[in-house]
Every structure is written in C-alpha cells, then in structure tokens.
Design a protein around this motif. Structure first.
Motif, PDB file in Angstrom:
ATOM      1  N   PRO A  14       1.073  -1.592  -0.336  1.00  0.00           N
ATOM      2  CA  PRO A  14      -0.063  -0.138  -0.093  1.00  0.00           C
ATOM      3  C   PRO A  14       1.093   1.491  -0.326  1.00  0.00           C
ATOM      4  O   PRO A  14       0.049   2.557   0.113  1.00  0.00           O
ATOM      5  N   TRP A  15       2.409   1.107   0.022  1.00  0.00           N
ATOM      6  CA  TRP A  15       2.400   2.660   0.091  1.00  0.00           C
ATOM      7  C   TRP A  15       4.199   1.978  -0.842  1.00  0.00           C
ATOM      8  O   TRP A  15       4.577   1.009  -0.820  1.00  0.00           O
ATOM      9  N   TRP A  16       4.507   3.842  -1.578  1.00  0.00           N
ATOM     10  CA  TRP A  16       5.724   3.266  -2.662  1.00  0.00           C
ATOM     11  C   TRP A  16       7.050   3.355  -1.977  1.00  0.00           C
ATOM     12  O   TRP A  16       7.314   3.835  -0.975  1.00  0.00           O
ATOM     13  N   GLY A  17       7.936   2.054  -2.557  1.00  0.00           N
ATOM     14  CA  GLY A  17       8.666   2.076  -2.162  1.00  0.00           C
ATOM     15  C   GLY A  17       9.693   1.544  -0.843  1.00  0.00           C
ATOM     16  O   GLY A  17      10.716   0.617  -0.419  1.00  0.00           O
ATOM     17  N   PHE A  18       8.164   1.219   0.294  1.00  0.00           N
ATOM     18  CA  PHE A  18       8.260   0.416   1.361  1.00  0.00           C
ATOM     19  C   PHE A  18       8.428  -0.860   1.035  1.00  0.00           C
ATOM     20  O   PHE A  18       9.747  -1.871   2.013  1.00  0.00           O
ATOM     21  N   ASN A  19       8.255  -1.795  -0.087  1.00  0.00           N
ATOM     22  CA  ASN A  19       8.496  -3.441  -0.493  1.00  0.00           C
ATOM     23  C   ASN A  19       9.586  -3.322  -1.420  1.00  0.00           C
ATOM     24  O   ASN A  19       9.413  -4.095  -2.512  1.00  0.00           O
ATOM     25  N   GLY A  20      10.400  -2.489  -1.595  1.00  0.00           N
ATOM     26  CA  GLY A  20      11.078  -2.270  -2.595  1.00  0.00           C
ATOM     27  C   GLY A  20       9.801  -1.929  -4.350  1.00  0.00           C
ATOM     28  O   GLY A  20       8.961  -1.391  -3.878  1.00  0.00           O
ATOM     29  N   VAL A  21      10.313  -1.641  -5.751  1.00  0.00           N
ATOM     30  CA  VAL A  21      10.213  -1.765  -6.332  1.00  0.00           C
ATOM     31  C   VAL A  21       9.907  -2.493  -7.844  1.00  0.00           C
ATOM     32  O   VAL A  21      11.137  -2.353  -8.057  1.00  0.00           O
ATOM     33  N   ASP A  22       9.047  -3.048  -8.638  1.00  0.00           N
ATOM     34  CA  ASP A  22       8.925  -3.789  -9.284  1.00  0.00           C
ATOM     35  C   ASP A  22       8.455  -3.188 -11.012  1.00  0.00           C
ATOM     36  O   ASP A  22       7.927  -1.889 -10.563  1.00  0.00           O
ATOM     37  N   THR A  74      -5.143  -2.955  -6.759  1.00  0.00           N
ATOM     38  CA  THR A  74      -5.820  -4.871  -6.363  1.00  0.00           C
ATOM     39  C   THR A  74      -5.777  -5.439  -6.991  1.00  0.00           C
ATOM     40  O   THR A  74      -6.794  -4.909  -8.014  1.00  0.00           O
ATOM     41  N   LEU A  75      -4.591  -6.522  -7.286  1.00  0.00           N
ATOM     42  CA  LEU A  75      -4.930  -7.363  -8.619  1.00  0.00           C
ATOM     43  C   LEU A  75      -4.938  -9.299  -7.501  1.00  0.00           C
ATOM     44  O   LEU A  75      -4.455  -9.088  -6.638  1.00  0.00           O
ATOM     45  N   MET A  76      -5.264 -10.168  -8.402  1.00  0.00           N
ATOM     46  CA  MET A  76      -5.673 -11.748  -8.186  1.00  0.00           C
ATOM     47  C   MET A  76      -4.667 -11.590  -9.089  1.00  0.00           C
ATOM     48  O   MET A  76      -5.424 -11.421 -10.631  1.00  0.00           O
ATOM     49  N   ILE A  77      -3.425 -12.757  -8.777  1.00  0.00           N
ATOM     50  CA  ILE A  77      -3.015 -13.502  -9.954  1.00  0.00           C
ATOM     51  C   ILE A  77      -3.108 -14.541  -9.768  1.00  0.00           C
ATOM     52  O   ILE A  77      -2.438 -14.782  -8.317  1.00  0.00           O
ATOM     53  N   ASP A  78      -3.888 -15.820 -10.571  1.00  0.00           N
ATOM     54  CA  ASP A  78      -3.752 -16.862 -10.135  1.00  0.00           C
ATOM     55  C   ASP A  78      -4.117 -17.060  -8.516  1.00  0.00           C
ATOM     56  O   ASP A  78      -3.562 -18.290  -8.159  1.00  0.00           O
ATOM     57  N   GLY A  79      -5.032 -16.067  -8.165  1.00  0.00           N
ATOM     58  CA  GLY A  79      -5.470 -17.031  -7.320  1.00  0.00           C
ATOM     59  C   GLY A  79      -5.233 -15.794  -5.481  1.00  0.00           C
ATOM     60  O   GLY A  79      -5.958 -15.700  -4.972  1.00  0.00           O
ATOM     61  N   ALA A  80      -3.812 -15.460  -6.200  1.00  0.00           N
ATOM     62  CA  ALA A  80      -2.699 -14.592  -5.360  1.00  0.00           C
ATOM     63  C   ALA A  80      -3.555 -13.006  -5.199  1.00  0.00           C
ATOM     64  O   ALA A  80      -3.614 -12.583  -6.292  1.00  0.00           O
ATOM     65  N   ARG A  81      -3.946 -12.601  -3.821  1.00  0.00           N
ATOM     66  CA  ARG A  81      -4.480 -11.083  -4.139  1.00  0.00           C
ATOM     67  C   ARG A  81      -2.861 -10.096  -3.722  1.00  0.00           C
ATOM     68  O   ARG A  81      -2.111 -10.544  -2.599  1.00  0.00           O
ATOM     69  N   THR A  82      -2.454  -9.416  -3.746  1.00  0.00           N
ATOM     70  CA  THR A  82      -1.768  -7.631  -4.287  1.00  0.00           C
ATOM     71  C   THR A  82      -2.135  -6.949  -4.559  1.00  0.00           C
ATOM     72  O   THR A  82      -2.657  -6.866  -5.509  1.00  0.00           O
ATOM     73  N   THR A  83      -1.669  -5.992  -3.428  1.00  0.00           N
ATOM     74  CA  THR A  83      -2.115  -4.784  -3.717  1.00  0.00           C
ATOM     75  C   THR A  83      -0.723  -3.760  -4.960  1.00  0.00           C
ATOM     76  O   THR A  83       0.892  -4.244  -4.131  1.00  0.00           O
ATOM     77  N   PHE A  84      -0.680  -3.077  -5.343  1.00  0.00           N
ATOM     78  CA  PHE A  84       0.258  -2.410  -5.871  1.00  0.00           C
ATOM     79  C   PHE A  84       0.240  -0.565  -5.316  1.00  0.00           C
ATOM     80  O   PHE A  84      -0.836  -0.545  -6.186  1.00  0.00           O
ATOM     81  N   THR A  85       1.660  -0.314  -5.568  1.00  0.00           N
ATOM     82  CA  THR A  85       1.085   1.248  -5.798  1.00  0.00           C
ATOM     83  C   THR A  85       2.383   2.303  -6.249  1.00  0.00           C
ATOM     84  O   THR A  85       3.220   1.776  -6.072  1.00  0.00           O
ATOM     85  N   GLY A  86       1.305   2.852  -7.579  1.00  0.00           N
ATOM     86  CA  GLY A  86       2.429   3.367  -7.811  1.00  0.00           C
ATOM     87  C   GLY A  86       2.390   4.727  -8.169  1.00  0.00           C
ATOM     88  O   GLY A  86       1.197   5.414  -7.967  1.00  0.00           O
TER      89      GLY A  86
END
Length: 107
Positions: A14-22, A74-86
């Motif tokens: 939910p935050w920019w840069g906290f968990n790295g940048v993809d 927020t995306l579901m990718i192959d059944g896994a929920r992932t949030t991205f912030t950009g």
C-alpha cells in the motif's frame, strides 16, 4: 487483440517504495512482473491475462493541490491477492490499460 506494450513501476503493497519497486509490463496477452529477489536480482514472472483480475484501482489525490498523486490497484494473479502502489503520472494509464485488457480477456 492488437499488439501493444505499456510499462510502469509499482511498489508491492500500500505504500510506494516500502517493499521495493517492481517493473510491471503489459503486452497483448501477458502481464510481466520483475520483482527483486535477494541474490538473484530482478526476476521476471509472467502471467497470462486470463489469470489476472483487477479487483480495485483508485487514484489518491494530493491533499494540497488536489492533483492525482498515487495509484493503488489490487490484483488477483493466479488466485493470489496483491496490492500495488505507483505514481499517478504513469501508473494511472497502466492501471486503466490493464483493467481494459483483462476485461477483454474474459475476466
């Protein structure tokens, strides 16, 4: 579907840069995520659009200026929920393109 490609940088969470940048890249029928793995560098993971669902996307505004500042999706990718912030400047167009592409792929 016509061939196209759009890319943007998003941070997982939910935050920019906290968990790295993809690096997220959307092409005609796949979503590619390059995520940093310790000792292995940026590792690409490719998912067909048929396995991707856009659960939600929102544009957060700057409190002072009222201009778009951040995009959270927020995306579901192959059944896994992932949030991205950009950043809104490239993230909004990416999120819009991904929502349109996944709706056309039958999701």
């Amino acid at each position: 579907m016509t061939d196209f490609e759009i890319a943007a940088r998003f941070s997982p969470g939910p935050w920019w840069g906290f968990n790295g940048v993809d690096e997220l890249k959307l092409s005609s029928d796949v979503l590619t995520r390059k995520h940093y793995r310790v000792f292995r560098g940026k590792v690409p993971v490719t998912s067909p659009l048929s396995s991707v669902e856009v659960v939600s996307r929102e544009v957060r505004l700057d409190k002072r200026s009222g201009r778009p500042n951040w995009v959270r999706m927020t995306l579901m990718i192959d059944g896994a929920r992932t949030t991205f912030t950009g950043h809104a400047n490239d993230g909004k167009s990416f999120a819009d393109a991904l929502a349109e592409a996944t709706s056309r792929s039958g999701r």
